[in-house]
Structures are given as C-alpha cells and as structure tokens.
Design an enzyme around this catalytic site. Structure first.
Site, PDB file in Angstrom:
ATOM      1  N   ARG A  77       0.856  -1.187   0.000  1.00  0.00           N
ATOM      2  CA  ARG A  77       0.000   0.000   0.000  1.00  0.00           C
ATOM      3  C   ARG A  77       0.892   1.237   0.000  1.00  0.00           C
ATOM      4  O   ARG A  77       1.722   1.403   0.901  1.00  0.00           O
ATOM      5  CB  ARG A  77      -0.913  -0.020   1.238  1.00  0.00           C
ATOM      6  CG  ARG A  77      -1.699   1.240   1.411  1.00  0.00           C
ATOM      7  CD  ARG A  77      -2.700   1.187   2.566  1.00  0.00           C
ATOM      8  NE  ARG A  77      -3.296   2.498   2.658  1.00  0.00           N
ATOM      9  CZ  ARG A  77      -3.131   3.341   3.676  1.00  0.00           C
ATOM     10  NH1 ARG A  77      -2.451   2.991   4.752  1.00  0.00           N
ATOM     11  NH2 ARG A  77      -3.684   4.527   3.640  1.00  0.00           N
ATOM     12  N   HIS A 121      -2.632  11.017   0.928  1.00  0.00           N
ATOM     13  CA  HIS A 121      -2.074  10.785   2.263  1.00  0.00           C
ATOM     14  C   HIS A 121      -1.369  12.081   2.687  1.00  0.00           C
ATOM     15  O   HIS A 121      -0.167  12.122   2.897  1.00  0.00           O
ATOM     16  CB  HIS A 121      -1.124   9.582   2.227  1.00  0.00           C
ATOM     17  CG  HIS A 121      -0.804   8.987   3.573  1.00  0.00           C
ATOM     18  ND1 HIS A 121      -0.973   7.649   3.865  1.00  0.00           N
ATOM     19  CD2 HIS A 121      -0.312   9.540   4.707  1.00  0.00           C
ATOM     20  CE1 HIS A 121      -0.604   7.404   5.108  1.00  0.00           C
ATOM     21  NE2 HIS A 121      -0.184   8.544   5.647  1.00  0.00           N
ATOM     22  N   GLU A 166      -6.996   8.592   6.560  1.00  0.00           N
ATOM     23  CA  GLU A 166      -7.180   9.212   7.872  1.00  0.00           C
ATOM     24  C   GLU A 166      -7.675  10.652   7.809  1.00  0.00           C
ATOM     25  O   GLU A 166      -6.981  11.584   8.254  1.00  0.00           O
ATOM     26  CB  GLU A 166      -5.880   9.139   8.680  1.00  0.00           C
ATOM     27  CG  GLU A 166      -5.387   7.725   8.900  1.00  0.00           C
ATOM     28  CD  GLU A 166      -4.151   7.661   9.808  1.00  0.00           C
ATOM     29  OE1 GLU A 166      -3.642   8.710  10.202  1.00  0.00           O
ATOM     30  OE2 GLU A 166      -3.720   6.548  10.122  1.00  0.00           O
ATOM     31  N   ASN A 293      -6.991   1.891  10.111  1.00  0.00           N
ATOM     32  CA  ASN A 293      -5.654   2.053  10.687  1.00  0.00           C
ATOM     33  C   ASN A 293      -5.824   2.026  12.191  1.00  0.00           C
ATOM     34  O   ASN A 293      -6.517   2.879  12.762  1.00  0.00           O
ATOM     35  CB  ASN A 293      -5.040   3.386  10.265  1.00  0.00           C
ATOM     36  CG  ASN A 293      -4.755   3.441   8.771  1.00  0.00           C
ATOM     37  OD1 ASN A 293      -4.907   2.443   8.070  1.00  0.00           O
ATOM     38  ND2 ASN A 293      -4.339   4.596   8.292  1.00  0.00           N
ATOM     39  N   TYR A 295      -3.901   1.704  15.998  1.00  0.00           N
ATOM     40  CA  TYR A 295      -2.655   1.747  16.768  1.00  0.00           C
ATOM     41  C   TYR A 295      -2.875   1.578  18.262  1.00  0.00           C
ATOM     42  O   TYR A 295      -2.060   0.978  18.946  1.00  0.00           O
ATOM     43  CB  TYR A 295      -1.929   3.079  16.519  1.00  0.00           C
ATOM     44  CG  TYR A 295      -1.355   3.149  15.116  1.00  0.00           C
ATOM     45  CD1 TYR A 295      -0.094   2.641  14.848  1.00  0.00           C
ATOM     46  CD2 TYR A 295      -2.093   3.678  14.064  1.00  0.00           C
ATOM     47  CE1 TYR A 295       0.431   2.665  13.563  1.00  0.00           C
ATOM     48  CE2 TYR A 295      -1.571   3.709  12.775  1.00  0.00           C
ATOM     49  CZ  TYR A 295      -0.315   3.197  12.535  1.00  0.00           C
ATOM     50  OH  TYR A 295       0.197   3.212  11.265  1.00  0.00           O
ATOM     51  N   GLU A 352      -3.274  -0.172   8.251  1.00  0.00           N
ATOM     52  CA  GLU A 352      -2.048   0.189   8.981  1.00  0.00           C
ATOM     53  C   GLU A 352      -2.137  -0.361  10.384  1.00  0.00           C
ATOM     54  O   GLU A 352      -3.178  -0.232  11.046  1.00  0.00           O
ATOM     55  CB  GLU A 352      -1.882   1.715   9.133  1.00  0.00           C
ATOM     56  CG  GLU A 352      -1.486   2.446   7.895  1.00  0.00           C
ATOM     57  CD  GLU A 352      -1.299   3.943   8.133  1.00  0.00           C
ATOM     58  OE1 GLU A 352      -0.990   4.363   9.276  1.00  0.00           O
ATOM     59  OE2 GLU A 352      -1.481   4.690   7.160  1.00  0.00           O
TER      60      GLU A 352
HETATM   61  O1  IFM Z   1       3.003   7.592  10.006  1.00  0.00           O
HETATM   62  C1  IFM Z   1       1.638   7.619  10.214  1.00  0.00           C
HETATM   63  C2  IFM Z   1       0.898   7.452   8.918  1.00  0.00           C
HETATM   64  O2  IFM Z   1       1.246   8.412   7.995  1.00  0.00           O
HETATM   65  C3  IFM Z   1      -0.595   7.532   9.138  1.00  0.00           C
HETATM   66  N1  IFM Z   1      -1.018   6.658  10.205  1.00  0.00           N
HETATM   67  C4  IFM Z   1      -0.272   6.651  11.423  1.00  0.00           C
HETATM   68  C5  IFM Z   1       1.202   6.510  11.150  1.00  0.00           C
HETATM   69  C6  IFM Z   1       1.990   6.518  12.475  1.00  0.00           C
HETATM   70  O3  IFM Z   1       1.791   7.716  13.143  1.00  0.00           O
END
Ligand code: IFM
Length: 447
Positions: A77, A121, A166, A293, A295, A352
């Site tokens: 990606r 992005h 995002e 995405n 985290y 992500e």
């Molecule tokens: O690096 C970023 C990415 O560009 C978008 N999502 C989160 C990642 C980590 O912060």
C-alpha cells in the site's frame, strides 16, 4: 502449541506514504505540497526535519520492490503525491509524475505484489492550499479530476484503491489543532474540511467507478480507536462518548449511513458546515471496503476545556510505544467488530498497524522483540475477529521501513526495515524476518 491460520488468499502487506518515504519532493516538475512548505517552516517538525531526502525511495524504488519481493509481501500500500501529478493541483498534468507511479506499479505487478493505491495521504498541492485547501468546497471537483487522471493511467493494473487516508488526522491536526500541515487552528475551517473531504471521497468513488474495471475495489482508510471511560462515572462515560463521536463516528456514520452523528452537531453546531441537498448521498456512495488504521485506544475522563470536555488518562499497568501510545491489541478486535456491526457485508482491511520503538543496530542486527510481540498480539486479535465472522481480507503493517514521521521527523522508527539515513542502507529488523515467516505460513503460532 496452537497454530493460527488465516483464510486462503489473505493479503499480507506493508504500507508507506509518498511524503514519508520518497524524497526529491520537487523533482521532475512536481509542485510543492503543503508538507514541503510546512516542514520548511522553522519550529514545525522535530529537529527541523523535512521530507527532502526521506528514504530516497523516489530514486531507490527498484531496490525497495526487490526487498518487498524477498519478504514475500502479497500486497503493498503506497500513496500518490497529488503535486507530482498536478503541480498546481488542477489543470496542467505533469507526465513525469504519472510515469514514476506507472513504473512502480509495473515493478510491483512483475514481482507478484498487489498494489493498493491511496490517492491522498496528506500532501496537498500547496497551490490548492492557497485557495483554501480542504476548506474550499471546490476541492470536491479538484479531487475528482485528480482521481480520474490517476485511475485512467493505473486502472488497468491496480485493483485496490483508497481515496483518503485518515481524514480525522489531516482535518483535525491540520486545520484545527495546527500540529500538521497546513498548521491552522480554526475549528470553522476544520469542520468545512471534514465535510468537503468526505464529499470529495464520494465524488472520486463515482468518477473512478466510471473508469475502472468491474473487479476494481474502491474504499477509504480511517484511523479508528475505541474510547473507554476512565471510571464507571456517568461523566466519564459521556466524555468517552464525545471523543468516540468526533474521532470515529463523525467519519464512519456519514460514509456508511449517510448522516452525521447527532451528538457531533450538538457539540460543535455553532461551526457546522453547510450541507447541501444531495451531499449525504454523495458521501455515502457504496464502497467495496473500509481500511482501518489501528494503533491504540483512548482512556478518557471528563475535562474542563475545549469542545470535547474530555482528557486522556494514562494506564499505569500498560506498556507504551515510543509514540506514547498504549499497547492494546484487544482494541483492534473491538474496532473491527464495531465497523462490522455497522455494515455487516462490507469487506475490511487493516490498512495500517505497527509500532515505533527505539531501535538500534548492533553488529548489523536490529533485535526488535517488542515490535514482534506487538504485531503478534495484533495479528491474534485480527484472527479472532475473522473467526467471529468479520470479513477481514488483509493486513498491512505500518511501515515497510522507517520514515519521516510527520511532526516527529525521523525521531520515531515504525519500520520493520531499519533505514540508516546517512547511507540509505536498508537493514532488516528481526520483525521483518518474523513477518516473512508469517506470510510464508499464512499464519503463526501463539507463544
Ligand atoms: O506515520 C503515520 C501514517 O502516515 C498515518 N497513520 C499513522 C502513522 C503513524 O503515526
């Protein structure tokens, strides 16, 4: 020892983004993006770091594709820099920009790696920012034109398309909080940016559908994270609900249900953007997938300030990454289940997931056991969601290699491949070797 197998054809990949890895931002006729301008503005990024060189991927892409092939990636990606294709953001097309991505796509296809293209992005052409950027409603057509140009050129080989990456981050951090380009602090402009980017997504989906072959899949990528109340009190519960509404539902509801969450309008109604007739239908165009995405989660208590009236709380028992994000793999399961319950037939991808740690090269090796464990736990969460019927089709690790982490510059390393920025040498971390095995086995053991 139990073995966790993923469904046949599961798309194991890795992700990157144009400004974070490419370098040479003005090469071959490209226009300056807002991130080029922003990072060149003193005081905006850690150490004054910029994307001028980054991972030099613009010149080393062949080597990078070879590395992906060796790793056994099924998919890659990446994002396209709008300002390389349209230096002024609209109008004149720069053929050299299209040629770059055309060659990259060819190389990926030759290597047996499925490209997933993200159109946006965060590196908006600076010339469009001069016209108001995402706060100007005309961007809906500018983005539509850009999407059409890219789809016309790459649509014969690219099957997976994401419009935006995002939108919460580039609207809230870019227009409202000022930590990201274009560095504005303007709630009024930020909420317009939210509405316009969702409309632009819908416009791009419609335009691309008229060009792309029937088997192409078009979707969008959102950053989503569960928001948990710090205590059982009604006040904390309401605060968590407010953060969830603005971070998650503000994007998921219009896209999947064609309406904005009522609570969001109550909270920021004074600055709410004009919604024209037909807008919500355009935003809620049917999509083929949603990219998530993930985290971390948020733990929230009632706060005194701002429109959220909420504050984040630390979990003293938990481990945190170098970003200061709590490691919370269960949250991935929770968020996948939530989106699935909102739209049960929609295919999902984890577009992500990954972690920054303080990696060091010792005797040519990067022993990043924490990252291996982070990924293992999150893969298990994804596996559990699949077992429970979530149509999760693939998983992209963030990131293929260390790169420019926006306002943090090069101080945070998310890669499974280490980049020695002085020499541009790529060094496989232990996590890359471990991931190579997971892909080859299409699964892993729980240890
Ligand atoms: O690096 C970023 C990415 O560009 C978008 N999502 C989160 C990642 C980590 O912060």
């Amino acid at each position: 020892m139990s073995v966790f197998r993923f469904p046949e054809g599961f798309l194991w990949g890795a992700a990157t983004a144009s400004y974070q890895i490419e370098g040479s931002p003005l090469a071959d006729g490209a226009g300056a993006s807002i991130w080029h301008r922003f990072s060149h503005t003193p005081g905006t990024t850690f150490n004054g770091d910029t994307g001028d060189v980054a991972c030099d991927h613009y010149r080393r892409w062949r080597e990078d594709v070879a590395l992906m092939r060796e790793m056994g990636l099924k998919a890659y990606r990446f994002s396209i820099s709008w300002a390389r294709i349209l230096p002024e953001g609209k109008g004149r097309v720069n053929p050299a920009g299209l040629d770059f991505y055309d060659r990259l796509v060819d190389a990926l296809v030759d290597a047996g790696i499925q490209p997933m293209v993200t159109l946006y992005h965060w590196d908006l052409p600076g010339a469009l920012q001069d016209l108001g950027g995402w706060a100007n409603r005309e961007i809906v057509n500018w983005f539509g034109d850009y999407a059409q140009i890219v789809a016309q050129r790459l649509g014969d080989r690219v099957r997976l398309w994401a419009t935006l990456n995002e939108p919460w981050v580039f609207t809230f951090l870019g227009y409202i909080q000022g930590y990201h380009a274009p560095g504005m602090r303007d709630l009024w402009a930020g909420l317009r940016a939210v509405h316009h980017c969702l409309l632009a997504h819908g416009e791009a989906v419609a335009r691309m559908r008229s060009i792309l072959p029937a088997e192409a899949q078009v979707g969008i990528v959102l950053n989503l994270s569960p928001q948990h109340p710090a205590t059982g009190s009604e006040e904390d519960r309401a605060a968590a609900e407010r953060v969830h509404t603005v971070n998650n539902a503000l994007f998921v509801e219009p896209l999947l249900k064609g309406r904005y969450p009522a609570l969001a309008e109550q909270m920021v109604g004074f600055a709410w953007p004009p919604v024209h007739s037909g807008d919500m239908e355009r935003i809620a165009q049917p999509i083929d997938f949603m990219g998530i995405n993930y985290y971390s989660r948020g733990i929230v208590k009632r706060g005194e300030h701002g429109y959220l009236l909420a504050e984040g709380v630390e979990n003293k028992q938990a481990q945190y990454t170098d970003m200061g994000w709590e490691i919370y793999p269960e949250g991935l399961y929770e968020i996948l289940q939530w989106v699935h319950s909102e739209s049960p037939r929609l295919s999902l991808y984890v577009t992500e997931n990954g972690a920054a740690f303080r990696d060091q090269v010792q005797d040519g090796r990067v022993a990043d056991a924490q990252r291996v464990e982070y990924l293992r736990q999150h893969f298990l969460s994804a596996h559990k969601a699949i077992q429970n019927g979530v149509p999760l089709k693939g998983y992209f690790v963030w990131s293929l290699m260390d790169n420019f982490e926006w306002a943090y510059g090069y101080s945070k390393r998310f890669g499974i491949v280490y980049v020695d920025y002085a020499t541009q040498q790529r060094i496989w971390k232990d996590s890359a070797r471990w991931y190579q095995q997971v892909i080859a086995a299409n699964g892993m053991e729980r240890e």
